[in-house]
Design a protein around this motif. Sequence first.
Motif, mmCIF file in Angstrom:
data_model
loop_
_atom_site.group_PDB
_atom_site.id
_atom_site.type_symbol
_atom_site.label_atom_id
_atom_site.label_comp_id
_atom_site.label_asym_id
_atom_site.label_seq_id
_atom_site.Cartn_x
_atom_site.Cartn_y
_atom_site.Cartn_z
ATOM 1 N N THR A 70 26.336 -7.125 36.988
ATOM 2 C CA THR A 70 27.207 -7.810 36.046
ATOM 3 C C THR A 70 27.052 -7.188 34.671
ATOM 4 O O THR A 70 25.971 -7.176 34.112
ATOM 5 C CB THR A 70 26.857 -9.297 35.982
ATOM 6 O OG1 THR A 70 26.958 -9.840 37.290
ATOM 7 C CG2 THR A 70 27.801 -10.041 35.049
ATOM 8 N N ARG A 99 30.779 -14.896 39.735
ATOM 9 C CA ARG A 99 30.839 -13.603 39.056
ATOM 10 C C ARG A 99 30.006 -12.530 39.747
ATOM 11 O O ARG A 99 30.351 -11.351 39.699
ATOM 12 C CB ARG A 99 30.404 -13.761 37.599
ATOM 13 C CG ARG A 99 29.004 -14.304 37.405
ATOM 14 C CD ARG A 99 28.754 -14.625 35.934
ATOM 15 N NE ARG A 99 27.416 -15.167 35.703
ATOM 16 C CZ ARG A 99 27.092 -16.433 35.852
ATOM 17 N NH1 ARG A 99 28.012 -17.298 36.247
ATOM 18 N NH2 ARG A 99 25.862 -16.856 35.615
ATOM 19 N N PHE A 120 32.062 -10.914 42.404
ATOM 20 C CA PHE A 120 33.035 -9.966 41.850
ATOM 21 C C PHE A 120 32.348 -8.663 41.473
ATOM 22 O O PHE A 120 32.901 -7.576 41.662
ATOM 23 C CB PHE A 120 33.722 -10.574 40.618
ATOM 24 C CG PHE A 120 34.870 -11.494 40.948
ATOM 25 C CD1 PHE A 120 36.154 -10.989 41.139
ATOM 26 C CD2 PHE A 120 34.669 -12.852 41.084
ATOM 27 C CE1 PHE A 120 37.211 -11.840 41.452
ATOM 28 C CE2 PHE A 120 35.712 -13.703 41.392
ATOM 29 C CZ PHE A 120 36.994 -13.191 41.582
ATOM 30 N N ALA A 121 31.128 -8.761 40.907
ATOM 31 C CA ALA A 121 30.396 -7.560 40.502
ATOM 32 C C ALA A 121 30.026 -6.705 41.710
ATOM 33 O O ALA A 121 30.032 -5.475 41.648
ATOM 34 C CB ALA A 121 29.144 -7.958 39.728
ATOM 35 N N PHE A 130 33.590 -5.218 43.132
ATOM 36 C CA PHE A 130 34.337 -4.303 42.275
ATOM 37 C C PHE A 130 33.378 -3.699 41.258
ATOM 38 O O PHE A 130 33.052 -4.314 40.253
ATOM 39 C CB PHE A 130 35.471 -5.047 41.560
ATOM 40 C CG PHE A 130 36.335 -5.855 42.489
ATOM 41 C CD1 PHE A 130 37.234 -5.236 43.339
ATOM 42 C CD2 PHE A 130 36.222 -7.242 42.529
ATOM 43 C CE1 PHE A 130 38.028 -5.977 44.195
ATOM 44 C CE2 PHE A 130 36.998 -7.985 43.381
ATOM 45 C CZ PHE A 130 37.905 -7.362 44.227
ATOM 46 N N HIS A 131 32.937 -2.481 41.532
ATOM 47 C CA HIS A 131 31.934 -1.847 40.688
ATOM 48 C C HIS A 131 32.540 -1.279 39.413
ATOM 49 O O HIS A 131 31.858 -1.142 38.411
ATOM 50 C CB HIS A 131 31.226 -0.732 41.466
ATOM 51 C CG HIS A 131 30.504 -1.240 42.682
ATOM 52 N ND1 HIS A 131 29.364 -2.023 42.605
ATOM 53 C CD2 HIS A 131 30.780 -1.103 44.009
ATOM 54 C CE1 HIS A 131 28.955 -2.337 43.831
ATOM 55 N NE2 HIS A 131 29.807 -1.787 44.703
ATOM 56 N N SER A 140 37.289 -4.789 37.941
ATOM 57 C CA SER A 140 36.701 -6.129 37.968
ATOM 58 C C SER A 140 37.445 -7.068 37.027
ATOM 59 O O SER A 140 37.723 -8.218 37.366
ATOM 60 C CB SER A 140 35.221 -6.056 37.578
ATOM 61 O OG SER A 140 34.653 -7.343 37.518
ATOM 62 N N GLN A 185 39.524 -10.388 38.349
ATOM 63 C CA GLN A 185 39.189 -11.734 37.877
ATOM 64 C C GLN A 185 40.407 -12.417 37.266
ATOM 65 O O GLN A 185 40.661 -13.604 37.507
ATOM 66 C CB GLN A 185 38.058 -11.656 36.845
ATOM 67 C CG GLN A 185 36.702 -11.323 37.435
ATOM 68 C CD GLN A 185 35.621 -11.298 36.375
ATOM 69 O OE1 GLN A 185 35.186 -12.340 35.892
ATOM 70 N NE2 GLN A 185 35.187 -10.108 36.007
#
Length: 728
Positions: free
Chosen positions: A35, A366, A369-370, A373-374, A379, A383
């Motif tokens: 993140t 979150r 998502f991290a 999607f790097h 990302s 989101q």
Amino acid sequence: MVAKTRKQSARDQAPQSNGATAGKSRRSTMDGKGTGRFSLLRSRSGIFIKSKTGLSPPAFGITVILALVAGLFHWYHLTQLFENDRHFSHLSALEKEMAFRTEMGLYYSYFKTIIEAPSFLGGLYMVMNDRLTEYPLVINTLKRFNLYPEVLLASWYRPYTGIMEFFGAPTKMCWSINRGQGLDPVESCEGMGDPASFYVTFVFLLNGAMMSLFFIYGTYLSGSKLGGAVTVFCFFFNHGESTRVMWTPPLRESFSYPFLVLQMLLLTHILRTRKPGQAVMVALAITNVLFMLPWQFAQFVLLTQVACLFISYILGYLSPSKMQSLLVTHMISLGVCFVLMFGNSMLLTSFYASSLVSIWAIIAMREKFAELFHTGLLSWIMQGLASVVSTVILKSMLSFIFGASDDAHISSLIKSKFTNYKDFDTMMYTCAAEFDFMEFETPLRYVKTLLLPVNILVVGVIAIRTVQDVVQVLREREGVSGKEERTDDTDEHAVSDGGEVIYHVLQLLAFAVLAVLIMRLKLFLTPHMCIMASLICSRQLFGWIGEKFKHQVAVFAILSIMAMQGTANLQAQWGIMGEFSNFPQEELLDWISSNTEPSDVFAGAMPTMASVKLSAGRPIVNHPHYEDAGLRARTKLVYSMYSRKPAEEVKANLMRLQVDYFVLEDSWCTRRSRPGCSMPEIWDLEDPEHAGKVPLCTIMGRDTRPHFTTVFQNSIYKVLKVPKSSQR
């Protein structure tokens, strides 16, 4: 009682605080889950905006004094404009009520109901069990019409008059007004004991206090008292574009908007403070409630605020913990309003409510998502996309569960802005100038007072530096991709400073979009532009101009140029001299009061029905509060009188609504604000079968027989008696 001749005139018609704070330049980091947390406002030339926010006691005292002066002047300005426009102090009680047209009259009628009831609680019961507004339905108007301002003012009026009477102090002075032109004299009363004067006085006091808030707001955001002065001067120079409270005191925005200003000031403090205390979060929740309770539109404004905060979070300006705290605060406020509005389903089925839940869930996930999607940019996009899709889905589900369709017209209105979609309800809105696209003259007026150029300059400076840092940060993230650098999610130092400036820029853009789509909403855009203009005084943003003295000279030069057109605008406002008079409607209301029974039911144009309920106290079946789906359906049946349908069908509609009298206005039959916007043309969209025929209202204007009986007529109004057969 003293005789008084009515005036006759032709009616024209802290030392340091600002946008962002950034300390030492920090490299973007990623926690073990990937993140990212980074500082976007890390200027290549050093500090972008400092973090000092406090005001020393002497400086704070001067700020408060200047704020009070600004507030008092604005109160006086509003009061004088209102008096000049209507000569309100010389109007009779009936004329004052007629001056509150359309929705204004509807809202004021509930204040009148409460203060005229035998007791406050008795009046409150009457408005919570109302049979006059949508006869024969019994409705809780506190649930439907955001009437807490009227309830509060009514609760103050009774003690005020009681205490003054106890001490023998007069609360009003009454005069016999000679109206001339062969009209009978009327009694007119001045003073706080007069209900209408009491009502508008508090509206103007509240909006005077709002100007004090604007001064403090501009000072706090820019870090300079000169910034507060710029905000106030910009508001006055663009006063006609900033507010309409001086012309329409009882509208909901008059009570609600000042609390939005306070709410945004508190939000600015929260965004600027690393660890805001519980007290300020409670204050934010309270101002949310005070903003939402008086105005049904407030939830749409807060939707844009939440969206702007979420974008700030995505970009790294807000920590997850702070963003979630703000969301929870909004949720609590919404829940309190839901209870106080007696379970008004529009609150829970709104996009605002759904967005709070959706965004909170996205932030909670979150880490997922991290992992998925790097790439930083991807990302962010995902989101944002997830929040939009989940909000729409959740809103649709809640609307289905609650069976709510009251806000369906909002979606249709937005749809009509981008497509050729038209229906009866959207045309009723878009044919009114205030709901049309922003007129081209509005941005021209912004240019003449330099408000638009100054905002473009401020936003441009912020945007250029921010874009540079975003690009740099994205490159840094790519450079550390795959590396494991620990950053605690709760560490505020791992999150960029300056969230308040980015929020204000995003909020400005959101208000600009709303204002372009619906001209009426420039009342959000213009004041926010005045707030943003204060940032020209920011040393951190515009320190490149030179030393402090040179910077201040440049600001005074800008204000001087602004004042050239600004003073002309103010003189034009001060030059509006008028006097309210509507004798045809006065005749109508007098006739209704004298020749009909208190139980007789009326239908007609929405603005006129508000006056019939307010001044004659008769039951009505439709009114100007068009946000309810059921009311829209009832109004459509009533307005079939202005269609091309057969008289038999229209009569059947009115009989089904249990109407005794229909108030026919020829202007509603012939008025055409632009092609396609006369009532018969609007009806052609819904009723193409009868297109091309003579409108029924035209036929009724000639002869109402055999379907209706004309019982009253003057130059404007014709009252038709509806047959009672098959009724009640």
